[in-house]
Design an enzyme around this catalytic site. Sequence first.
Site, mmCIF file in Angstrom:
data_model
loop_
_atom_site.group_PDB
_atom_site.id
_atom_site.type_symbol
_atom_site.label_atom_id
_atom_site.label_comp_id
_atom_site.label_asym_id
_atom_site.label_seq_id
_atom_site.Cartn_x
_atom_site.Cartn_y
_atom_site.Cartn_z
ATOM 1 N N ASN A 10 0.909 -1.251 -0.174
ATOM 2 C CA ASN A 10 -0.134 -0.167 -0.010
ATOM 3 C C ASN A 10 0.802 1.219 -0.008
ATOM 4 O OD1 ASN A 10 -1.413 2.174 0.901
ATOM 5 N ND2 ASN A 10 -3.071 1.017 2.003
ATOM 6 N N ASP A 70 -1.966 -4.501 10.969
ATOM 7 C CA ASP A 70 -3.188 -5.079 10.626
ATOM 8 C C ASP A 70 -4.302 -4.370 11.781
ATOM 9 O OD1 ASP A 70 -4.348 -6.947 9.061
ATOM 10 O OD2 ASP A 70 -5.055 -8.281 10.674
ATOM 11 N N PHE A 153 -10.968 6.796 4.658
ATOM 12 C CA PHE A 153 -11.090 5.634 3.782
ATOM 13 C C PHE A 153 -12.011 4.582 4.695
ATOM 14 C CE2 PHE A 153 -8.111 2.456 5.438
ATOM 15 C CZ PHE A 153 -7.469 3.303 6.363
ATOM 16 N N GLY A 154 -12.168 3.303 3.977
ATOM 17 C CA GLY A 154 -12.798 2.386 4.849
ATOM 18 C C GLY A 154 -13.970 2.642 5.598
ATOM 19 N N TYR A 155 -14.274 2.376 6.890
ATOM 20 C CA TYR A 155 -15.342 2.736 7.606
ATOM 21 C C TYR A 155 -15.497 3.980 8.334
ATOM 22 C CZ TYR A 155 -15.553 -2.580 7.516
ATOM 23 O OH TYR A 155 -15.491 -3.968 7.003
ATOM 24 N N ARG A 182 -4.227 3.600 14.139
ATOM 25 C CA ARG A 182 -2.871 3.446 13.474
ATOM 26 C C ARG A 182 -1.575 4.453 14.086
ATOM 27 N NH1 ARG A 182 -1.599 1.107 9.206
ATOM 28 N NH2 ARG A 182 -0.609 3.106 8.170
HETATM 29 P P1 IMP Z 1 -5.494 -2.776 7.117
HETATM 30 O O1 IMP Z 1 -5.077 -4.139 8.042
HETATM 31 O O2 IMP Z 1 -4.775 -1.604 7.536
HETATM 32 O O3 IMP Z 1 -5.367 -3.122 5.663
HETATM 33 O O4 IMP Z 1 -6.827 -2.743 7.416
HETATM 34 C C1 IMP Z 1 -7.943 -3.777 7.257
HETATM 35 C C2 IMP Z 1 -9.472 -2.887 6.904
HETATM 36 O O5 IMP Z 1 -9.886 -2.474 7.909
HETATM 37 C C3 IMP Z 1 -9.276 -1.980 5.832
HETATM 38 O O6 IMP Z 1 -9.588 -2.691 4.560
HETATM 39 C C4 IMP Z 1 -10.439 -1.104 6.052
HETATM 40 O O7 IMP Z 1 -11.650 -1.324 5.454
HETATM 41 C C5 IMP Z 1 -10.492 -1.062 7.670
HETATM 42 N N1 IMP Z 1 -9.589 0.148 8.114
HETATM 43 C C6 IMP Z 1 -8.439 0.112 8.704
HETATM 44 N N2 IMP Z 1 -7.999 1.299 8.976
HETATM 45 C C7 IMP Z 1 -9.057 1.778 8.968
HETATM 46 C C8 IMP Z 1 -9.348 3.518 9.268
HETATM 47 O O8 IMP Z 1 -8.221 4.098 9.782
HETATM 48 N N3 IMP Z 1 -10.417 3.872 8.835
HETATM 49 C C9 IMP Z 1 -11.471 2.953 8.370
HETATM 50 N N4 IMP Z 1 -11.239 2.014 7.924
HETATM 51 C C10 IMP Z 1 -10.231 1.293 8.227
#
Ligand code: IMP
Length: 201
Positions: A10, A70, A153-155, A182
């Site tokens: 990413n 993660d 992004f995401g949620y 994060r």
């Molecule tokens: P990853 O482990 O960072 O890839 O996150 C897994 C999933 O959690 C992502 O595909 C998003 O759907 C969600 N996600 C992770 N971080 C965030 C955030 O800061 N805001 C909203 N959704 C998140």
Amino acid sequence: MSTLVLASANPDKLEEMRVLLGDLEIEVVAVSSLVSDWRVEEDGITLKANASKKAEMATQATGLPSVADDTGLFVRGLGGAPGVLSARYAGAGCSYADNVGKLLRNLRGETGNMRRALFKTVAVLTSPVSEGLIVGGEIGGSISCEPKGTGGFGYDPIFVVDGLGKTFAECSADEKNRLSHRGRALRALKEQLAEAMLSSG
Ligand code: IMP
């Protein structure tokens, strides 16, 4: 200058890590620039298992210290779902909007405590020569009844941050980074890295 491999493809995470560690004399490189066709199946049942697997595989493949994270969103009224499956809650290859839509449908009619939620990040650093590091960060909030805001992004559009009364998608990038799961995990990682570098001279 030491090198740290980021076990993620990413580009946003790479940039974020470079900015965060900019003053530590650490060069962050993406694993995908060192290993062709980098892919890891995230099949662990915990965030820690997935982050550890990614970091360990990157260290094995490159022989260099590596970091992975993660993240999951844990919703009380859904028994902790989507949790470790947050990326693919609505199925393999789903979009952020699919995930948000499914979560809102599954929570329809729920109020109060049932809409409480927690974002959690686990970050793991592995090294070929020394012990690894594991850090975490989390932030509490509640799930709104409809998406609000256009940032993030995401949620983010449905996560109303405790104490702020608005969603992450309504926050500036700086505001989100100061409070977010994060941001907290990565700052903890930086602190421990700085200490480890100091004590190793
Ligand atoms: P990853 O482990 O960072 O890839 O996150 C897994 C999933 O959690 C992502 O595909 C998003 O759907 C969600 N996600 C992770 N971080 C965030 C955030 O800061 N805001 C909203 N959704 C998140």
